[in-house]
Design an enzyme around this catalytic site. Structure first.
Site, PDB file in Angstrom:
ATOM      1  N   LYS A   1     -13.835 -48.170 -94.779  1.00  0.00           N
ATOM      2  CA  LYS A   1     -13.231 -48.705 -95.882  1.00  0.00           C
ATOM      3  C   LYS A   1     -14.502 -48.657 -97.074  1.00  0.00           C
ATOM      4  O   LYS A   1     -14.439 -48.479 -98.066  1.00  0.00           O
ATOM      5  CB  LYS A   1     -12.376 -49.827 -95.862  1.00  0.00           C
ATOM      6  CG  LYS A   1     -11.410 -50.048 -97.145  1.00  0.00           C
ATOM      7  CD  LYS A   1     -10.588 -48.577 -97.340  1.00  0.00           C
ATOM      8  CE  LYS A   1      -9.741 -48.900 -98.655  1.00  0.00           C
ATOM      9  NZ  LYS A   1      -8.292 -49.860 -98.186  1.00  0.00           N
TER      10      LYS A   1
ATOM     11  N   TYR B   1     -37.573 -64.756-102.530  1.00  0.00           N
ATOM     12  CA  TYR B   1     -37.041 -65.953-101.662  1.00  0.00           C
ATOM     13  C   TYR B   1     -37.755 -67.169-102.318  1.00  0.00           C
ATOM     14  O   TYR B   1     -37.822 -67.343-103.627  1.00  0.00           O
ATOM     15  CB  TYR B   1     -37.197 -65.844-100.415  1.00  0.00           C
ATOM     16  CG  TYR B   1     -36.381 -66.709 -99.673  1.00  0.00           C
ATOM     17  CD1 TYR B   1     -34.886 -66.768 -99.680  1.00  0.00           C
ATOM     18  CD2 TYR B   1     -36.934 -67.619 -98.440  1.00  0.00           C
ATOM     19  CE1 TYR B   1     -34.420 -67.676 -98.743  1.00  0.00           C
ATOM     20  CE2 TYR B   1     -36.212 -68.337 -97.881  1.00  0.00           C
ATOM     21  CZ  TYR B   1     -35.018 -68.454 -97.849  1.00  0.00           C
ATOM     22  OH  TYR B   1     -34.148 -69.403 -97.254  1.00  0.00           O
TER      23      TYR B   1
END
Length: 761
Positions: A94, A39
């Site tokens: 899925k 970060y």
């Protein structure tokens, strides 16, 4: 099909961590430096690179492996319009399938918006995050508009799987079923029962394969779709028939060659199937209840070629055969779309795969002896590990050739290897073994020539160029087995050691063995009798130069094999015993474990030999051995039993071989944790080294350790057992060995035999 209860399903989704997917970091994050790179401030640098070159987003982020599964919940499975939030478990499911079959990361996104325009706007706004978009469970006819608009406005692949997934798989199935039936697609009459998204897309793809529109009759809930019907949408108009003599399914199906059902259960009767043409093709794809049950269809007439959407019957039309690999191929070339060329490439790749010999893993999962192309197998099974390489590569190649790829693949074999490694089907270690063996193939005798696993492994090893196989067994019997397994034995030598023509070779082998073992009481007659046994004969072939390596073990008990190896081959000079090693490839690295098979209760002298052999074997695989001698105690804290034997063995090894990086006795946690070991025992000769070789105090601990890891972690790849210390390349398998295991051992045997030849020059 396994019966699933409501309670079991709810517990599955609720227990432990709710849901089915999670996000995991792919970079180190334990230190402040790691976090500063991940970060602020470090993250600014890739941001600026992407600003300067937008395509660098594929280089510095997960965009190239990230798909959004997006739905508004208007057509969820067979549940209908249940809303976006209620459809979330399906979208998570899925995502799970994308990951386990294609190695693709997924964010499932449920958009609470039924207006097609606003839905598209929402998707367009978030599209920069993703490398592809899988539209899911959106009702017709809105799904047609949504997909077409997003394909035009976005520069990443967009596919509505309910349409195209079913179309691609069923088209591959239809292509092969017509071949089995001996029919031409441009001549067959096709009845499509259903006119939703899947039915329309399927029929379009059948036409792209060569079906004639005038030979197609489509039905919806009102009956046959005729051109004179009012209020037809644009999709139905494409397949409206000019025929006026058919109005019902019963009338339409008479004389038809193909029935494709994408409608509802139990609408097709046995009499309707009987009215079809010879060798009728019936795809009853309604879920969970098909248009006609498999049993009723097969009972109606023996020549029917049947598919359903269910896994408990042959020829399952399952979208998971397609979408993970279609997106995989598209993502890997940074495609801007999934176009018709890519879909057709997937159709052909799936169809072609069903004609190839089926891997053992597929036969094992479906509990059959073998699957061969024909009426009961004209579509690959969803667990077929070759789907990711064959379909993904075909789709990627089509994307490049059709001009929608931003990244070009030039080395296709390397690409396929990377796909196998992605799902753990293959590691660089085993590929290196195969590549090395292929450079110097040797003559390898397989003792159990008639065993299906042995025969398949020999055929595969020959096809890969690893060796020149020699099968021991009766030629007629082996030919019958090969025909049953659909294996081609051309170019593979078969030796019938019991045949009359082998009498001279048996006598030569017996004479050699009797002379070698004369002081152990062997006579020529006794040795001659032994040459009727496969292990004696096969090892004698290697001993006498008629072959270079020998593989055995699928039938034979180890105790007998060990005895024969000592008698015929003998132990290398300078050693009192021989041993075996298993190699474990793990996410933490490669580890070598010994002795896993031969020496049950070794004394300190045997342990010294096993450690020396282990060091030699690890060097054989081009690694520097860092050896820990394992026990349940550390460094002399227990002065009896196996710890003391290990302690004395280490003492002798360190005195006689001062350059050997070895220490012990130690517990396995200290062996594998360098910091823990170095802090607690700074005096150890292993200080500063990561241990890669473990020598155990007895066979029980070594054998149990590798089998425990194998049982607990499916990602651990195990190669072995690898023989250490015999005079020739004699290697063992066991009754649990798969075809892949035997091929891996064959590669090791080939390299072993070649190295032995080099040493003698």
């Amino acid at each position: 099909m396994v019966k699933i209860s409501k309670e079991a399903a709810l517990q599955y989704h609720q227990n432990g961590r709710p849901g089915k997917i999670e996000v995991k970091p792919t970079k180190p994050y334990r230190t402040q430096t790691d976090l500063s790179l991940a970060y602020s401030p470090g993250v600014a640098y890739p941001c600026l690179e992407i600003q300067n070159n937008p395509d660098d987003v594929y280089k510095y982020t997960d965009k190239g492996n990230l798909v959004a599964v997006i739905s508004n919940g208007t057509a969820v499975l067979g549940l209908g319009d249940i809303g976006a939030m209620s459809g979330k478990p399906v979208m998570e499911g899925k995502g799970l399938l994308f990951k386990i079959y294609g190695g693709i990361d997924v964010f499932d996104i449920e958009v609470d918006e039924k207006d097609p325009e606003k839905f598209c706007e929402a998707v367009e706004k978030i599209a920069p995050s993703f490398g592809g978009i899988n539209l899911e469970d959106i009702k017709a006819s809105e799904c047609f508009y949504i997909e077409e608009r997003l394909k035009k406005t976005l520069d990443i692949p967009v596919m509505h799987d309910d349409q195209h997934g079913t179309a691609i798989i069923s088209a591959a199935g239809l292509k092969n079923a017509l071949e089995v039936a001996g029919k031409d697609i441009d001549k067959v009459r096709i009845v499509v029962n259903g006119a939703g998204a899947a039915a329309i897309s399927c029929t379009k793809l059948y036409c792209a394969l060569g079906a004639k529109r005038e030979n197609i009759v489509m039905l919806d809930s009102k009956g046959v779709i005729t051109s004179d019907r009012a209020n037809l949408n644009e999709q139905k108009k494409q397949f409206a028939t000019d025929r006026r003599d058919v109005h019902t399914l019963e009338e339409a199906i008479k004389g038809a060659d193909v029935f494709v059902g994408l409608s509802k259960g139990n609408v097709l009767s046995q009499d309707m199937i009987r009215s079809m043409s010879d060798n009728p093709i019936v795809f009853a794809l309604a879920n969970p209840v098909p248009e006609i049950s498999y049993e009723d269809a097969m009972e109606s007439r023996p020549d029917v070629l049947m598919s359903t959407g269910r896994s408990d019957y042959p020829n399952q039309i399952n979208n998971v055969i397609g979408f993970p690999y279609i997106f995989r191929g598209a993502l890997d070339v940074h495609a801007t779309a999934i176009n018709e060329e890519m879909k057709m490439a997937a159709v052909r790749a799936i169809a072609d795969l069903a004609k190839q010999p089926v891997p053992d893993i597929v036969n094992e999962v479906y509990r059959v002896n073998e699957l061969t192309f024909g009426p009961k197998y004209f579509i690959p099974k969803p667990v077929d590990p070759r789907l990711i390489t064959e379909v993904s590569a075909a789709v990627a190649k089509a994307a490049i050739e059709s001009g929608v790829a931003r990244h070009e693949i030039t080395d296709w074999e390397d690409y396929k290897q990377s796909l196998r490694q992605l799902l753990g089907q293959e590691t660089k270690f085993t590929r290196k073994l195969h590549d090395t063996a292929r450079m110097h193939p040797q003559r390898v005798v397989f003792a159990e020539g008639g065993h299906p696993t042995t025969m398949k492994a020999a055929v595969q090893a020959k096809a890969e160029g690893i060796c020149f196989p020699i099968l021991l067994g009766n030629p007629d019997r082996l030919t019958r087995i090969a025909n049953r397994l659909k294996l081609n034995l051309d170019g593979i030598e078969i030796v019938d050691m019991r045949a009359d023509q082998e009498q001279g070779r048996r006598a030569t082998f017996a004479k050699h063995l009797a002379e070698k073992r004369a002081r152990q009481g062997y006579t020529f007659e006794e040795a001659y009798d032994k040459m009727y046994e496969r292990n004696y004969f096969g090892m004698s072939m290697v001993e006498n130069g008629d072959a270079d390596a020998f593989i055995t073990g699928l039938y034979t008990k180890y105790s007998n094999t060990i005895k024969v190896a000592k008698e015929v081959i003998g132990i290398q000079p300078g050693y009192k015993t021989f041993g075996t090693m298993h190699i474990l490839n793990t996410k933490k690295g490669t580890f070598y474990l010994a002795d896993t098979l031969i020496n049950r209760h070794p004394d300190e002298d045997v342990l010294v030999d096993v450690a020396r052999l282990s060091a030699h074997t690890v060097k054989f695989f081009n690694e520097e051995p860092h050896i820990a001698m394992i026990s349940y105690s550390n460094f002399g804290t227990d002065e009896v039993g196996s710890p003391w034997k290990v302690h004395k063995a280490v003492e002798e090894l360190q005195q006689q071989y001062p350059d050997m990086i070895i220490d012990g006795e130690m517990q396995v946690n200290f062996a594998l944790d360098r910091k823990l070991r170095d802090d607690k025992f700074p005096f150890t000769r292993l200080k500063g080294y990561d241990v890669n070789t473990l020598v155990f105090p007895n066979m029980s601990s070594a054998n149990g350790s590798y089998k425990l890891l194998q049982a607990l972690d499916s990602d651990v790849e195990i190669v072995g057992p690898i023989q250490m210390g015999l005079n020739h390349s004699i290697h063992f398998t066991d009754f649990e060995s798969s075809v892949a295991d035997v091929v891996n051992i064959t590669a090791v045997a080939v390299i072993d035999a070649y190295v032995e030849k080099i040493k003698k020059k």
